[in-house]
Scaffold this motif. Structure first.
Motif, short mmCIF file in Angstrom:
data_model
loop_
_atom_site.label_atom_id
_atom_site.label_comp_id
_atom_site.label_asym_id
_atom_site.label_seq_id
_atom_site.Cartn_x
_atom_site.Cartn_y
_atom_site.Cartn_z
N LEU A 19 1.62 56.25 -14.25
CA LEU A 19 0.91 55.56 -15.31
C LEU A 19 0.19 56.55 -16.21
CD1 LEU A 19 -0.06 52.96 -16.64
CD2 LEU A 19 -1.93 52.91 -14.95
N LYS A 20 -0.49 57.50 -15.60
CA LYS A 20 -1.20 58.52 -16.37
C LYS A 20 -0.23 59.31 -17.23
CE LYS A 20 -4.35 62.42 -15.97
NZ LYS A 20 -5.05 63.33 -15.05
N SER A 21 0.93 59.64 -16.68
CA SER A 21 1.94 60.38 -17.42
C SER A 21 2.44 59.60 -18.63
CB SER A 21 3.12 60.72 -16.49
OG SER A 21 4.16 61.34 -17.21
N PHE A 22 2.71 58.30 -18.43
CA PHE A 22 3.15 57.46 -19.55
C PHE A 22 2.09 57.41 -20.65
CE2 PHE A 22 5.97 55.15 -16.38
CZ PHE A 22 7.14 55.71 -16.87
N VAL A 23 0.86 57.19 -20.25
CA VAL A 23 -0.23 57.09 -21.23
C VAL A 23 -0.37 58.40 -22.00
CG1 VAL A 23 -2.73 56.84 -21.49
CG2 VAL A 23 -1.46 55.26 -20.03
N ARG A 25 1.92 60.72 -22.51
CA ARG A 25 3.08 60.90 -23.39
C ARG A 25 2.94 60.04 -24.64
NH1 ARG A 25 7.93 59.65 -19.57
NH2 ARG A 25 9.03 59.51 -21.56
N ILE A 26 2.51 58.80 -24.46
CA ILE A 26 2.32 57.91 -25.61
C ILE A 26 1.26 58.48 -26.54
CG2 ILE A 26 1.48 55.63 -26.31
CD1 ILE A 26 2.85 54.57 -23.68
N GLU A 27 0.18 58.99 -25.98
CA GLU A 27 -0.88 59.58 -26.81
C GLU A 27 -0.35 60.77 -27.61
OE1 GLU A 27 -4.86 58.51 -24.19
OE2 GLU A 27 -3.79 60.38 -23.76
N ARG A 28 0.43 61.63 -26.97
CA ARG A 28 1.00 62.78 -27.68
C ARG A 28 1.93 62.34 -28.80
NH1 ARG A 28 1.43 64.86 -22.56
NH2 ARG A 28 3.66 64.44 -22.43
N LEU A 29 2.76 61.34 -28.51
CA LEU A 29 3.68 60.84 -29.54
C LEU A 29 2.92 60.19 -30.70
CD1 LEU A 29 6.45 59.41 -27.22
CD2 LEU A 29 6.66 61.37 -28.76
N GLN A 30 1.85 59.49 -30.40
CA GLN A 30 1.04 58.90 -31.47
C GLN A 30 0.43 59.99 -32.35
OE1 GLN A 30 -1.51 56.36 -29.10
NE2 GLN A 30 -0.31 54.54 -29.64
N GLU A 31 -0.02 61.08 -31.73
CA GLU A 31 -0.55 62.21 -32.51
C GLU A 31 0.53 62.81 -33.40
OE1 GLU A 31 -2.26 64.98 -29.75
OE2 GLU A 31 -3.83 63.57 -29.12
N GLU A 32 1.73 62.99 -32.83
CA GLU A 32 2.85 63.53 -33.61
C GLU A 32 3.20 62.59 -34.76
OE1 GLU A 32 6.21 64.60 -31.16
OE2 GLU A 32 4.89 65.52 -29.68
N LYS A 33 3.20 61.30 -34.47
CA LYS A 33 3.50 60.30 -35.50
C LYS A 33 2.51 60.39 -36.65
CE LYS A 33 3.80 55.26 -35.88
NZ LYS A 33 3.69 54.00 -35.13
N GLN A 34 1.22 60.56 -36.33
CA GLN A 34 0.20 60.67 -37.37
C GLN A 34 0.39 61.96 -38.17
OE1 GLN A 34 -2.11 58.31 -38.35
NE2 GLN A 34 -2.18 59.72 -40.07
N THR A 35 0.73 63.04 -37.49
CA THR A 35 0.98 64.31 -38.18
C THR A 35 2.15 64.17 -39.14
OG1 THR A 35 0.11 65.57 -36.31
CG2 THR A 35 1.56 66.75 -37.85
N ILE A 36 3.21 63.53 -38.70
CA ILE A 36 4.38 63.31 -39.56
C ILE A 36 4.01 62.42 -40.74
CG2 ILE A 36 6.67 62.25 -39.67
CD1 ILE A 36 7.07 63.31 -36.76
N ALA A 37 3.25 61.35 -40.48
CA ALA A 37 2.83 60.46 -41.57
C ALA A 37 2.00 61.22 -42.60
CB ALA A 37 2.04 59.28 -41.02
N ASP A 38 1.14 62.12 -42.13
CA ASP A 38 0.34 62.94 -43.05
C ASP A 38 1.24 63.88 -43.85
OD1 ASP A 38 -1.98 61.72 -42.10
OD2 ASP A 38 -2.49 63.37 -40.74
N ASP A 39 2.25 64.45 -43.20
CA ASP A 39 3.19 65.35 -43.90
C ASP A 39 3.96 64.59 -44.98
OD1 ASP A 39 2.35 67.41 -42.27
OD2 ASP A 39 4.13 67.37 -40.98
N ILE A 40 4.40 63.38 -44.66
CA ILE A 40 5.12 62.56 -45.64
C ILE A 40 4.23 62.26 -46.83
CG2 ILE A 40 6.17 60.29 -46.03
CD1 ILE A 40 7.22 60.47 -43.10
N LYS A 41 2.98 61.91 -46.55
CA LYS A 41 2.02 61.64 -47.62
C LYS A 41 1.85 62.87 -48.52
CE LYS A 41 -2.73 60.09 -48.31
NZ LYS A 41 -3.99 59.68 -47.66
#
Length: 89
Positions: A19-23, A25-41
């Motif tokens: 469970l901790k591993s899933f959480v 991983r999801i947190e890391r992916l959300q951070e990456e997603k935000q970084t990509i969204a900022d790059d697109i902007k």
């Protein structure tokens, strides 16, 4: 029932670790997603600085994702509606 599941996870270190591993991983992916969204902007901002219109760029991106047949169907409908409304003359 949820209490039993929570208790089972708490007592089962393997399930807790998973469970901790899933959480995490999801947190890391959300951070990456935000970084990509900022790059697109930023790229949209650069394009705007060069005189390009964001709405048109967004539309071009949407059209490029469509397969050729769907794009042709959409263009035909757009033209048909435009002519019916007097937008295209």
């Amino acid at each position: 029932m949820a209490d039993n599941q929570n208790a089972a996870i708490g007592h089962n270190s393997v399930a807790g670790d998973q469970l901790k591993s899933f959480v995490e991983r999801i947190e890391r992916l959300q951070e990456e997603k935000q970084t990509i969204a900022d790059d697109i902007k930023d790229v949209f901002g650069e394009a705007k600085g060069m005189g390009f219109d964001r709405k048109v760029l967004t539309e071009m991106l949407r059209l490029r994702k469509m397969d050729e047949v769907k794009r042709q169907e959409w263009e035909h409908l757009r033209d048909t509606y435009g002519h019916a409304l007097g937008i295209f003359g």
